[in-house]
Design an enzyme around this catalytic site. Structure first.
Site, PDB file in Angstrom:
ATOM      1  N   ASP A   1       0.807  -1.222   0.000  1.00  0.00           N
ATOM      2  CA  ASP A   1       0.000   0.000   0.000  1.00  0.00           C
ATOM      3  C   ASP A   1       0.836   1.266   0.000  1.00  0.00           C
ATOM      4  O   ASP A   1       0.439   2.298   0.541  1.00  0.00           O
ATOM      5  CB  ASP A   1      -0.966   0.011   1.207  1.00  0.00           C
TER       6      ASP A   1
ATOM      7  N   LYS B   1       1.904   2.198  -5.057  1.00  0.00           N
ATOM      8  CA  LYS B   1       2.471   1.643  -6.300  1.00  0.00           C
ATOM      9  C   LYS B   1       1.600   2.024  -7.502  1.00  0.00           C
ATOM     10  O   LYS B   1       2.109   2.417  -8.556  1.00  0.00           O
ATOM     11  CB  LYS B   1       2.566   0.108  -6.200  1.00  0.00           C
TER      12      LYS B   1
ATOM     13  N   GLY C   1      -4.783  -4.265  -3.511  1.00  0.00           N
ATOM     14  CA  GLY C   1      -5.757  -3.183  -3.684  1.00  0.00           C
ATOM     15  C   GLY C   1      -4.979  -1.975  -4.157  1.00  0.00           C
ATOM     16  O   GLY C   1      -4.214  -1.388  -3.390  1.00  0.00           O
TER      17      GLY C   1
ATOM     18  N   GLN D   1       1.730  -6.318  -3.409  1.00  0.00           N
ATOM     19  CA  GLN D   1       2.354  -6.534  -2.096  1.00  0.00           C
ATOM     20  C   GLN D   1       3.709  -5.822  -2.060  1.00  0.00           C
ATOM     21  O   GLN D   1       3.839  -4.780  -2.672  1.00  0.00           O
ATOM     22  CB  GLN D   1       2.479  -8.036  -1.766  1.00  0.00           C
TER      23      GLN D   1
END
Ligand code: GDP
Ligand code: IMO
Ligand code: MG
Length: 432
Positions: free
Chosen positions: A13, A16, A40, A222
């Site tokens: 998070d 990116k 996400g 990730q």
């Protein structure tokens, strides 16, 4: 022509997607190389917010071919829901390509994820419960079903039925709920048929693009410290987000990777369990959550927060061969009286600069900080280095010096244009 990898340098998070969106302006192909719908990725364009889980962030541009690479695990229900959501908002997914070598996620993977987390009790990983670990485990056990199987629906139905019968016994044995095998077969055959037009030899496609002189972006999900090998095992995901994984998961060999950008927030967050040396509980932690809106895109969980950690960043530089860092969410620190940068760890009172090779040691370290005055100025409207207050420049300089690679991109807000070049003219070229 260049191949650029965007990889999380912390625990995910980091922003990116926003960096991908920025670079995709000049790119023909954007490919995800690992992970699945545990990711996400948020892109904010004016008043529109797009939260992507499986489809590469480049999809927002008509000129980009979005690719789901061979290293990804694909949950078809989520993929189609995402396509439908995007298309209902006028974003075409017609050019999407999904690798025939990517593996599929099935309902039993989600059952095993939940059972495993339940069995771990207080020691749970805190997974997203999307079935990611069990799907990668099946890939490693060589019993997974690949996207390419969807090409022949009769044989696909038989493969799913056989696997589902075996997995169902195991689910029940492990105390989970019985799966309706025939319902799954029926539902997944419909999904498989819908997937067919998207299935492609993405490895050939990516190589052709490179040989044709096009720019390619490889979008990590990730992050380094969630990497199965390099992260805080066992509190990690089940794939390799690090740059080596970008090669494996896209099929573009390591010598083709030109630019490897590590993304870090100006502070640190983590969702789920595991060691977090610079975690700040109390007032500062709350403030970072509130101002940074630190709630997970996928699970809605509150993210844990802390100061930026340059011991981790130095390790991320090493294991990813980072050529540079992008520093996001600098604006979240706008109102702090002072800001801290972790420069080393103390173990039994002794200062160490290296990253511990065992998670148990990482859980014990005491961070050593450099404390700097805050800038107490709103940064969001800044568009060049010259607009930044001296205190913000000092903070960036310390992070840059401590991490050991240049910082090029600075994020000062969630929107597409809320960025500036720390090293002028670097955003597209990556050269200082
Ligand atoms: P990803 O998973 O690394 O793509 O990151 P996420 O999208 O999960 O989380 C990053 C969040 O921070 C999103 O809500 C972004 O819109 C937001 N964001 C990205 N860059 C910035 C920034 O520079 N400043 C602020 N305030 N928000 C940002
Ligand atoms: P993006 O791409 C943050 C975390 C989970 C959990 C661990 C394992 O948006 O940065 P998994 O479901 O993968 O088996 O969970 O990894 N995790 C993430 N944390 N951002 C993500 O993705 C994450 N994907 C997984 O919270 O701790
Ligand atoms: Mg995210």
């Amino acid at each position: 022509m260049s191949v650029t990898v965007v990889v999380g340098a912390q625990w995910g998070d980091e922003g990116k997607a926003k960096v991908i969106d920025l670079l995709a302006r000049e790119t023909s192909v954007v490919a995800r190389y690992q992970g699945g719908h545990n990711a996400g990725h948020t892109v904010v364009v004016g008043t529109e917010k797009y939260a992507l889980q499986l489809i590469p962030s480049g999809v927002l541009y008509d000129h980009v071919t979005p690719v789901i690479g061979n290293g990804v695990v694909v949950d078809m229900p989520t993929l189609f829901a995402e396509i439908d959501r995007l298309e209902s908002r006028g974003i075409s997914c017609a050019k999407l390509k999904v690798s025939s070598q990517a593996h599929l996620i099935f309902p039993w993977h989600q059952s095993f994820d939940a059972i495993s987390e339940g069995n771990l009790g207080e020691n749970k990983i805190g997974t997203t419960l999307k079935g990611i670990g069990p799907a990668y485990a099946d890939k490693a056990r060589r019993v997974g079903i690949r996207v390419g199987a969807c090409v022949d629906l009769i044989s696909f139905a038989e493969q799913v039925r056989q696997r589902a019968l075996i997995e169902n016994d195991e689910v029940i044995h492990a105390g989970g709920e019985r799966l309706d095998v025939e319902a799954i077969v029926e539902q997944f055959v419909v999904f498989a048929k819908r997937l067919q037009p998207y299935i492609a030899d993405t490895i050939g496609l990516l190589h052709d693009a490179v040989e044709d002189g096009q720019d390619v972006l490889l979008e990590g999900a990730q992050a380094t410290f969630l990497d199965l090998d390099h992260g805080t095992y066992p509190f990690v995901t089940s794939s390799n987000p690090t740059a080596g994984g970008a090669s494996v998961g896209s099929g573009l060999g390591p010598r083709l990777l030109d630019r490897i950008i590590g993304i870090t927030k100006a502070y640190t967050t983590r969702v789920g369990s595991g060691p977090f040396p610079t975690e700040t509980l109390g007032e500062i932690g709350e403030k970072l959550v509130d101002i940074g809106r630190e709630f997970g895109t996928v699970t809605g969980r509150r993210r844990r927060t802390g100061w930026v950690d340059c011991v981790m960043l130095r390790h991320a530089v090493r294991v990813n061969s980072l050529t540079e860092l992008a520093l996001t969410k600098l604006d979240v620190l706008d109102t702090f009286d002072e800001v801290k940068v972790c420069t080393g760890y103390r173990i039994d009172g002794e200062l160490v600069h290296g990253y511990p090779d065992r998670s148990e040691v990482l859980a014990q370290v005491i961070p050593d900080y450099v404390t700097l005055p805050g800038w107490k100025t709103e940064l969001r409207s800044c568009r060049s280095v010259d607009d930044l207050p001296a205190e913000a420049k000092a903070f960036i300089t310390v992070v840059e010096q401590q991490s050991g690679v240049p910082i090029h991109i600075i994020g000062v807000g969630p929107e597409r244009d809320d960025v500036l070049d720390w090293t002028p003219a670097s955003i597209f070229g990556g050269k200082s």
